[in-house]
Design a protein around this motif. Sequence first.
Motif, PDB file in Angstrom:
ATOM      1  N   MET A   1      12.793   0.129  -0.108  1.00 16.68           N
ATOM      2  CA  MET A   1      12.411   0.327  -1.502  1.00 16.68           C
ATOM      3  C   MET A   1      11.095  -0.380  -1.794  1.00 16.68           C
ATOM      4  N   THR A   2      10.271   0.282  -2.473  1.00 21.48           N
ATOM      5  CA  THR A   2       8.973  -0.310  -2.768  1.00 21.48           C
ATOM      6  C   THR A   2       8.893  -0.708  -4.236  1.00 21.48           C
ATOM      7  N   VAL A   3       8.389  -1.867  -4.445  1.00 17.96           N
ATOM      8  CA  VAL A   3       8.274  -2.352  -5.822  1.00 17.96           C
ATOM      9  C   VAL A   3       6.833  -2.176  -6.276  1.00 17.96           C
ATOM     10  N   ARG A   5       4.290  -2.330  -9.887  1.00 16.33           N
ATOM     11  CA  ARG A   5       4.206  -2.584 -11.316  1.00 16.33           C
ATOM     12  C   ARG A   5       2.776  -3.005 -11.641  1.00 16.33           C
ATOM     13  N   ARG A 354      -4.200  -4.619 -13.436  1.00 19.74           N
ATOM     14  CA  ARG A 354      -4.420  -3.610 -12.398  1.00 19.74           C
ATOM     15  C   ARG A 354      -3.094  -3.271 -11.738  1.00 19.74           C
ATOM     16  N   PRO A 356      -1.095  -2.794  -8.265  1.00 20.46           N
ATOM     17  CA  PRO A 356      -1.302  -3.311  -6.917  1.00 20.46           C
ATOM     18  C   PRO A 356      -1.866  -2.226  -6.008  1.00 20.46           C
ATOM     19  N   GLU A 357      -2.822  -2.632  -5.168  1.00 21.02           N
ATOM     20  CA  GLU A 357      -3.344  -1.665  -4.214  1.00 21.02           C
ATOM     21  C   GLU A 357      -2.376  -1.570  -3.058  1.00 21.02           C
ATOM     22  N   LEU A 358      -2.084  -0.390  -2.674  1.00 20.78           N
ATOM     23  CA  LEU A 358      -1.140  -0.222  -1.581  1.00 20.78           C
ATOM     24  C   LEU A 358      -1.841   0.430  -0.411  1.00 20.78           C
ATOM     25  N   PRO A 359      -1.444   0.062   0.783  1.00 19.82           N
ATOM     26  CA  PRO A 359      -2.022   0.733   1.950  1.00 19.82           C
ATOM     27  C   PRO A 359      -1.613   2.207   1.947  1.00 19.82           C
ATOM     28  N   GLU A 361      -0.443   4.285   4.053  1.00 17.33           N
ATOM     29  CA  GLU A 361       0.828   4.744   4.647  1.00 17.33           C
ATOM     30  C   GLU A 361       2.002   4.509   3.690  1.00 17.33           C
ATOM     31  N   VAL A 362       1.903   3.404   2.903  1.00 15.63           N
ATOM     32  CA  VAL A 362       2.981   3.133   1.955  1.00 15.63           C
ATOM     33  C   VAL A 362       2.991   4.192   0.855  1.00 15.63           C
TER      34      VAL A 362
END
Lengths: 369, 510
Positions: A1-3, A5, A354, A356-359, A361-362
């Motif tokens: 699970m990815t959080v 916000r 802002r 969150p910046e995610l890579p 692949e995520v």
Amino acid sequence: MTVRRIIVEPRGLASLRLTLTVPLLSVLAALIIGGIFLWITGDNPLTVYGHMVDAAFGSSRGVSETLISATPLILTGLAAAIAFKMLVWNIGAEGQFLLGAIVAAGIAIAMGDGVPAVLAIPVVIMAGAIGGALWAAVSAVPRVYLGTNEIITTLMLNFIALNLMNYLIFGSNSPWRDPLVSTFPTGRPIPDGASLPRFFNRLDVGIFIAIAVAIFAWYLVNRTRWGFEVRVVGDSAETARYAGIQVPRKILGVFLISGAFAGLAGALFVAGPVGALDPRSLDLGLGFTGIIVAALARLNALAVIPVAILMGALNNAGPSLQSIGVPPEIVTMLQGAILIFAVGGEFFIANRLRRPELPPEVLAGEAAA
Amino acid sequence: MSDSTETLTVDLRDIHKQFYGVKANEGVNFQLRPGEVHALLGENGAGKSTLCSILAGLYRPDAGEMIIEGEPVVFKSPKDALAAGIGMVYQHFRLVPNLTVAENLALGHHNLGVMVDQKDLQRDATQLGERYGLPVDPTARIWQLSVGEQQRVEILKLLYRDAKVLILDEPTAVLTPQESQSLFSTMRQLTDEGRSVIFVSHKLHEVKQVSDRVSVMRQGQMVGEIDTADAEPKDLARMMVGRDLELPTRAEDDSTGQPMLVVRDLRVPGDRGLESVKGVSFEVRSGEVVGVAGVSGNGQRELAYGLVGLRRPTSGSVTLDGVDVTEENVLEHIRQGLAYIPQNRLGMGLSPGLTTEDNLGLKAFREAPYSKGRQLVPAAFKSRGKDLIEQYDIRGVVPGLPIRLLSGGNLQKALLAREVEMQPKILIARSPTRGLDVGATEAVRNSILRERSRGTGVLLMSEDLDELLALSDRLIVLYEGEIVGELTARMATAERLGLLMAGQRDEVAP
């Protein structure tokens, strides 16, 4: 699970554009809120605001009256700004203003008509500044040497100053009271020699003095050794001690200068537009409005000038609203709303939001899920 | 214990976490097995504390999975983590100073009702302490305890909640060598019971001694995991830093210069008015490093304050290069050539909200080129600042931004640059490398040794024995405000210092 916000994080340095935009937006937001209020009470906000702009800037008399209102606000704004910058919570500009007015009026009356203006005016102005500084000293000395809370002492001294003025005019036959007026007591008029020369309608040279003091204050804080020491103390008293800066002396100095600015405002007000120690004309809360000015100007001495003019314009426009059947209290409400939005706007100057910046692949995985 | 088929206690997968645009954790994987001491090794800023804080529920990851005992979990707060059996002892303890040990154990415990029986609590605390070799007086208030004892309370707090995973963030940083050994045996006992310990450290020999496995982090990423038995300290160091390390070497030089700092029977009051430095006498000569060892809180801070003019001594004398400065203020000490690196970099040594350039001028701003009479010369701050930033390799400076945004290592480089630039006769440094990564530590130690060879007298106060032993020509040991031993570098060993630091007076002449 990815959080995921929204993240709030401190901004390093806000751009100049942002620091200018946010206060303007604060004012705009306050006007919108005020507009909604006016609309609910059955007035057309645009008409009312139009009327206010017209009253404040629409005629030569409007402009001069706006600048007259702005003059003491520049100085009480500076009084708050320089003190708050050093975390000295002098909220006694109101009382220091009144004491400045009392001392200045007293000296002017004592000198009488015989003294030439070139001498009398500087003496009266200096007397006001010294009166304000001494009133501040009553709070400053115990703060610095005994650690008393200056918020409480400066606040209490405001009431004492107000009662002192009322006593001098209403409660006694003091030299400040005009013996010729018996029905409703007022102050003895300032002799002509000590009155500030007018050059544009009722506007006198006090506005130039206020602007000069603002430039002086900016220079003092940003371009002198003393100002550097003050900035260090305001940022970290421990560091200042470590660097060999005498912290108590700096706090005392800033406190007295703050009081002197407020006292100067009182002197210019009695020697200028009011022309006497008249409690009804002096008890306007100009010291407290100075706190709003300082906050909106983000404690910058030069920014105090335009902000004070804006507040002066609002003050000046208020009474004229009665002619179109709108309560002048709307102005007080607008000033309050501006302050609230300005304080709220601080948050956006200091922080940014802002996600969150995610890579990649995520993000891809999230889309697939 | 290396049976890979058994369920992992903790399995962190692809953890991401950013702060202010800095990637603190970047796709980190970490696995903890039941019953192991797993060392987490890395330089400061490598992301160890962030990873641990995520596992302990203090931070939420920006992305990634956390699997505890085979179950995916999301921790919204440390409470959730504790409920899952995971607790952390932070570097800065989270205890209530005015409450007793027993009360601190009970605080926030979900099993307690409204009414709490103090006697029961105290009994539980004593039993727990005895069982794990963590003796503390349950009726003592936290502020009365030493740092080592407070740490025991923190560990007991977790055990009281029956934590299965204990995360210890740099626990030995505040301990004497003897106390560290006793902590290690407690850790062993915990793992024998099937609990797991994550031991965060950057001290290689401790990691080697106590852990079963080591994970090494560098710049937010996990660079390797290895069984401790197979790990050579040299290899671990290379993994940590990403290059080979050279330890600073002290030139052997027995020529003693003239005394730069002479302290005679100095007494300095503590914060509560009681005497904290109780009649201390010593000298620091030109070109020597005198180390001051001691467990923190034994008068180091007050001694430093007394020497630099921040606190007036009650009696005794301080002489700087022949000038008696005992009664003088800080500025006079600075004028006599005293440089001081305080323990508290940001907030004492540096003014956090001012720019780096302003901070670099903080000692010299009274004179040219920084000021002309009473006027400041902003251009001088800029140009001198730029020179120093380049010369001392201070990284991450953005003109106009407050210095507090710099990393710990760069803050210390800036502080050191300013102090060394004043060409001091005496340099007093307190824990100058505390919390710094290996690279910055190297830079700081080298500047100290450079000062020594320039002829400065250096007084180095540190809790890091390795550092003291590596840099000092002579060592004095402070215990409860007194000097309990003085040793030459050749006579000093960690064991001997440790005994002195614990208050056992040295009977052997140095």
